[in-house]
Motif scaffolding. Structure first.
Motif, short mmCIF file in Angstrom:
data_model
loop_
_atom_site.label_atom_id
_atom_site.label_comp_id
_atom_site.label_asym_id
_atom_site.label_seq_id
_atom_site.Cartn_x
_atom_site.Cartn_y
_atom_site.Cartn_z
N LYS A 29 0.83 -1.21 0.00
CA LYS A 29 0.00 0.00 0.00
C LYS A 29 0.86 1.26 0.00
O LYS A 29 0.70 2.15 -0.82
CB LYS A 29 -0.91 -0.01 1.23
N GLU A 30 1.81 1.31 0.93
CA GLU A 30 2.63 2.51 1.05
C GLU A 30 3.47 2.75 -0.20
O GLU A 30 3.58 3.87 -0.69
CB GLU A 30 3.52 2.44 2.29
N LEU A 31 4.07 1.66 -0.72
CA LEU A 31 4.93 1.85 -1.89
C LEU A 31 4.11 2.25 -3.11
O LEU A 31 4.50 3.15 -3.87
CB LEU A 31 5.72 0.56 -2.19
N GLU A 33 1.21 3.73 -3.14
CA GLU A 33 0.71 5.11 -2.98
C GLU A 33 1.80 6.12 -3.33
O GLU A 33 1.52 7.15 -3.95
CB GLU A 33 0.20 5.33 -1.56
N ASN A 34 3.01 5.81 -2.93
CA ASN A 34 4.10 6.72 -3.30
C ASN A 34 4.26 6.79 -4.81
O ASN A 34 4.49 7.85 -5.37
CB ASN A 34 5.43 6.25 -2.68
N SER A 35 4.12 5.63 -5.47
CA SER A 35 4.24 5.62 -6.93
C SER A 35 3.12 6.43 -7.56
O SER A 35 3.35 7.16 -8.52
CB SER A 35 4.20 4.18 -7.46
N SER A 79 7.92 15.28 0.84
CA SER A 79 7.92 16.41 -0.08
C SER A 79 6.49 16.92 -0.28
O SER A 79 6.26 17.79 -1.09
CB SER A 79 8.49 15.95 -1.43
N LYS A 80 5.55 16.35 0.49
CA LYS A 80 4.15 16.60 0.15
C LYS A 80 3.46 17.69 0.97
O LYS A 80 2.52 18.31 0.52
CB LYS A 80 3.37 15.29 0.20
N ILE A 81 3.90 17.90 2.19
CA ILE A 81 3.35 19.02 2.95
C ILE A 81 4.50 19.72 3.69
O ILE A 81 5.55 19.13 3.92
CB ILE A 81 2.29 18.61 4.02
N LEU A 93 -1.68 11.07 -1.89
CA LEU A 93 -2.12 10.02 -0.97
C LEU A 93 -1.30 10.04 0.31
O LEU A 93 -1.79 9.81 1.40
CB LEU A 93 -2.03 8.65 -1.65
N GLY A 94 0.00 10.30 0.17
CA GLY A 94 0.87 10.33 1.35
C GLY A 94 1.02 11.74 1.88
O GLY A 94 0.66 12.70 1.21
N PHE A 95 1.51 11.86 3.10
CA PHE A 95 1.88 13.18 3.63
C PHE A 95 2.58 13.07 4.97
O PHE A 95 3.17 14.01 5.46
CB PHE A 95 0.67 14.12 3.77
N GLU A 98 6.38 8.91 6.92
CA GLU A 98 6.94 7.87 7.77
C GLU A 98 6.99 6.50 7.12
O GLU A 98 7.62 5.59 7.66
CB GLU A 98 6.19 7.77 9.10
N ALA A 99 6.37 6.34 5.95
CA ALA A 99 6.28 5.00 5.38
C ALA A 99 7.65 4.41 5.07
O ALA A 99 7.99 3.33 5.54
CB ALA A 99 5.41 5.02 4.14
N LEU A 100 8.44 5.14 4.27
CA LEU A 100 9.72 4.57 3.87
C LEU A 100 10.59 4.28 5.09
O LEU A 100 11.21 3.23 5.19
CB LEU A 100 10.44 5.49 2.89
MG MG Z 1 4.10 7.63 1.25
#
Ligand code: MG
Ligand code: ADP
Length: 616
Positions: A29-31, A33-35, A79-81, A93-95, A98-100
Motif C-alpha cells: 500500500k505505502e509503496l 501510494e508513493n508511486s 515532499s508533500k506538505i 495520498l501520502g503526507f 513515515e512510510a519509507l
Molecule cells: Mg508515502
C-alpha cells in the motif's frame, strides 16, 4: 526499575513501524501510494510468498533526486506538505513522511531511483534501517523499491503473518481497489507464477471494472453522476440482482483515495435496502469528490478511514441520489408492476447503463452462440427424471400446507419486498398455454400469472442440485478421459488458490506438463448432463467468479451456473404436459418467484386491474 533512557533511533523506528506496517499488504500500500503520488502512469507490483519473502514496486514516475534519497528514508521526511494547513488542501495520498522509514526499519530494502533530468540514478541498500551500500547507477527514470524479509529483525511481528495465500489475497484486494481509484494508471500485479491482474490504464473506470469483475457485473452497471451542494459524485452502482456476502465490493474513493467511512456505507446500504436479500451487500464503485477542507484523512495512521465534517449531509444526499437512480434503472416493479399495465418489468429489471447497449448486444450474441454450441440436450429428456406424480399434474390445484408456509417465509426474507401479499402462492390455477415460447400462462382466481419458463426451470433444477449436493457432498466421478485445461498463468493461479474448495466439492485437478492442468474428476452432481463443452464452460465460470466472490460461495455459484445451462431456454416450445409439470414443480421450490440469479420468475396481472383498464 531500570533507569530512564532515550530509545535509539533504530528501536524507536521499529516500534513506530508497527503502526503503519502490519503486514506485506501495508508495504504494498505505502509503496504503491508513493508511486501514484509520483505521477506514474505505469506501476508494476511483484510479490513472492504473499509478500513475506519479497515485494517489489516499480514505477515510471518522477523519481527521487539522488541528493535527497537518504532523506526520503528518515522519519517525518516528506515532499508533500510543509505545514499542518497543507493537510486540508492535499491532493496526494501520502503526507506523513513515515512510510519509507518504517518499512526500512523492519526489512532489507533496495531502492533504485532516477529523476528524468539527472544522468544517472542511485542504488541504495538498507538493512533494518541502516544504509549498507550506496552507488550511482544507470537506471531508467522512475523508482523501483524491493522489500525483502519483512520483520526479519522483529520476529514477534513476523509470527502474526498469515498463510501465503491469505497475505496474497489481501494484496490483490488492495491493488484492486487502487486500480479502481486510478483507472488512468496501468497496473499489473504478478507473483512467482505469473500475472495475477492487470488493468489497461485507459482512464475509464468501466474498463477496469470489466477487467476485474467480468462481463456479468459490467453488464449490470448503472452510472451514477451528480453534483449537489458541496458534493460531486461519479461512478457506478450495480443492479441489485448482483450481490455479495461481504462489504468488500463497496468501493468508495474520496478525492481519489480508497477509504472506509461509515456514512458512505450507510448511505449505500440503506438506499439498496430491501432490494437485496437479507445478509447480502451491493457492489458499488463511487468516486466522491468534496472540498478537502471537509475531509480529515489523518484520523488513522494508515489513512484507511476518513472523517467528514458534514457526514450526515453527505449521507443524506448520497442516499437520495442512489435511491432515485435505482428506482429509475431497475424499476423495482416486482410482480406488481404488471398490475399497472406496465409491461416493462422484464426490461425494467435488466435496465443497464445506457452507454453499453452495443456491448450488451454483443454479449447477448455471444450468449446465444454459446447456447447453440453447448452439447444440445434432448428436449424429450428435459423433464424426465424428476418425477411429479400424475395426480399433481392433473389436479393442478394447490393447497397451502405447513411446508409451504415455511417456504413462503424464506421467500419473504430473500426477496424482502415491501409488498408481501404479492408473494403468496397461487391457489387453484390452470395452465392456459405458452406465450411467445417464453412465458407459461396460468389462470388463477385473481387473474393471470406469466411464468418465465427459463427462470422457472432454473429455480427447479437449482433446488434439486442443492439437495443432491447435500446428500452426496464431495463424491466425485472420474472422467473417462481427463480433460486438459489450457490456462493462462493468471488462471492457473486462481485454480491453485481455490483447489481445496474445488476438491471438497468433488473436482480433482492434476498437474499436466509444465504449464497445463487436467480435470480428472468432477462432482457427482454434475453427472449425466455435463458434456465436455459444458464442463469447460463451468471451469470458465469458476475462473471468472473466483476472484470476486467468497470461496465458500463458489459451490453455490457452480450450481447456479449448471442449473442455468440445463434449464429450458427462451424460444423452446413446450407441451401442455411439460408446462403443467414445470408449474407444479415450481410452486414447490424454496422460492418460486426468484431464480437463483435473483431474477423474477412470475409476473402477475390482476383481474381487478385489468377490468379497470376497460372501465368495468
Ligand atoms: Mg508515502
Ligand atoms: P510520504 O509519502 O508521506 O511523503 P514516504 O515515507 O512514503 O512519505 O515517502 C517519503 C518521500 O519520498 C515522499 O514524500 C517522496 O518525496 C519520496 N518518494 C517516495 N517514494 C517515491 C516514488 N516512488 N517516486 C518518487 N518519490 C518518492
Amino acid at each position: 526499575m531500570a533507569r530512564i533512557q532515550k530509545l535509539s533511533k533504530q528501536v524507536a523506528n521499529q516500534i513506530s513501524a508497527g503502526e503503519v506496517i502490519e503486514r506485506p499488504a501495508s508495504v504494498v500500500k505505502e509503496l504503491v501510494e508513493n508511486s501514484v503520488d509520483s505521477g506514474a502512469d505505469k506501476i508494476e507490483v511483484s510479490i513472492s510468498e504473499g509478500g513475506k519473502e519479497s515485494v517489489r514496486v516499480r514505477d515510471n514516475g518522477q523519481g527521487i533526486a539522488s541528493s535527497e534519497i537518504e532523506l526520503a528514508f528518515s522519519r517525518y521526511a516528506t515532499s508533500k506538505i510543509s505545514s499542518i494547513d497543507d493537510i486540508y488542501s492535499l491532493t496526494t495520498l501520502g503526507f506523513r513522511g513515515e512510510a519509507l522509514a518504517s518499512i526500512a526499519a523492519v526489512s532489507r530494502m533496495e531502492i533504485k531511483s532516477r529523476q528524468a533530468a539527472e544522468d544517472s540514478g542511485v542504488r541504495l541498500e538498507i538493512e533494518g534501517g541502516e544504509v549498507v551500500s550506496r552507488e550511482r547507477a544507470g537506471l531508467p527514470a522512475g523508482t523501483e523499491i524491493t522489500v525483502r524479509d519483512l520483520f526479519f529483525n522483529t520476529p514477534a511481528r513476523y509470527k502474526y503473518l498469515k498463510k501465503t495465500g491469505t497475505e496474497a489475497s489481501r494484496i490483490s484486494r488492495l491493488i484492486t481497489s487502487l486500480t479502481l481509484a486510478r483507472p488512468e494508471i496501468n497496473f499489473t500485479l504478478e507473483n512467482q507464477r505469473g500475472e495475477v491482474l492487470s488493468t489497461p490504464g485507459s482512464g475509464n473506470l468501466e474498463d477496469n471494472i470489466y477487467s476485474l469483475y467480468g462481463e456479468e457485473v459490467y453488464d449490470d452497471l448503472i452510472a451514477l453522476n451528480f453534483s449537489r451542494e458541496f458534493l460531486q459524485v461519479s461512478g457506478y452502482l450495480v443492479n441489485p440482482r448482483q450481490h455479495r456476502s461481504s462489504r468488500q465490493h463497496e468501493y468508495f474513493f474520496v478525492n481519489g483515495r480508497p477509504v472506509k467511512n461509515r456514512f458512505l456505507k450507510m448511505a449505500v446500504e440503506e438506499a439498496y435496502g430491501t432490494r437485496l436479500p437479507a445478509g447480502k451487500y451491493p457492489l458499488v464503485f463511487l468516486n466522491i469528490d468534496l472540498n478537502p477542507i471537509l475531509v480529515d484523512v489523518n484520523i488513522h495512521p494508515t489513512k484507511k478511514e476518513v472523517k467528514f465534517s458534514r457526514g450526515e449531509a453527505v449521507k443524506d444526499i448520497l442516499q437520495q441520489e442512489i435511491e432515485q437512480n435505482l428506482k429509475k434503472s431497475t424499476g423495482y416493479q416486482e410482480f406488481s408492476g404488471a398490475e399497472t399495465g406496465d409491461y416493462s418489468v422484464r426490461d425494467g429489471y435488466s435496465a443497464r447503463k445506457d452507454t453499453s447497449s452495443q456491448e450488451r448486444d454483443r454479449a447477448r450474441d455471444r450468449a446465444q452462440d454459446k447456447d447453440k454450441n453447448s452439447a444440445g440436450y434432448d428436449r424429450q429428456d428435459l423433464f424426465a427424471g424428476r418425477d411429479v406424480s400424475q395426480q399433481q399434474i392433473e389436479s393442478v390445484s394447490y393447497q397451502a400446507s405447513d411446508s409451504r408456509t415455511n417456504s413462503e417465509e424464506t421467500l419473504f426474507r430473500e426477496s424482502s419486498s415491501p409488498q408481501k401479499s404479492d408473494f403468496s402462492l397461487p391457489g387453484d390455477y390452470q395452465v392456459l398455454g405458452q406465450f411467445h415460447n417464453l412465458f407459461i400462462l396460468l389462470e388463477t382466481g385473481e387473474g393471470l400469472l406469466l411464468v418465465d419458463q427459463h427462470n422457472a426451470h432454473e429455480r427447479i433444477i437449482f433446488d434439486n442440485l442443492c439437495a443432491e449436493l447435500e446428500d452426496k457432498s464431495n463424491d466425485s466421478r472420474l472422467l473417462l478421459t481427463p480433460l486438459p485445461l489450457e490456462l493462462s498463468p493468471q488462471e492457473k493461479e486462481i485454480i491453485y488458490d481455490i483447489k481445496p474448495e474445488l476438491e471438497e466439492m468433488g473436482f480433482s485437478i492434476e498437474e499436466f506438463g509444465p504449464s497445463s492442468l487436467m480435470l480428472a474428476a468432477v462432482p457427482v452432481f454434475l453427472e449425466e448432463e455435463s458434456g465436455r463443452e459444458n464442463l469447460l464452460d463451468i471451469i470458465n465460470q469458476i475462473l471468472e467468479k473466483a476472484r470476486i466472490i467468497e470461496k465458500h460461495e463458489l459451490s453455490e455459484e457452480i450450481l447456479k451456473y449448471s442449473a442455468c445451462q440445463q434449464a429450458v431456454k427462451e424460444g423452446a416450445s413446450l407441451s401442455m404436459a411439460e408446462m403443467r409439470k414445470l408449474s407444479a414443480e415450481l410452486f414447490q421450490t424454496s422460492n418460486p418467484y426468484r431464480c437463483p440469479h435473483h431474477r423474477p420468475i412470475v409476473i402477475r396481472l390482476s383481474l381487478d386491474q385489468l377490468k379497470k383498464k376497460v372501465d368495468r
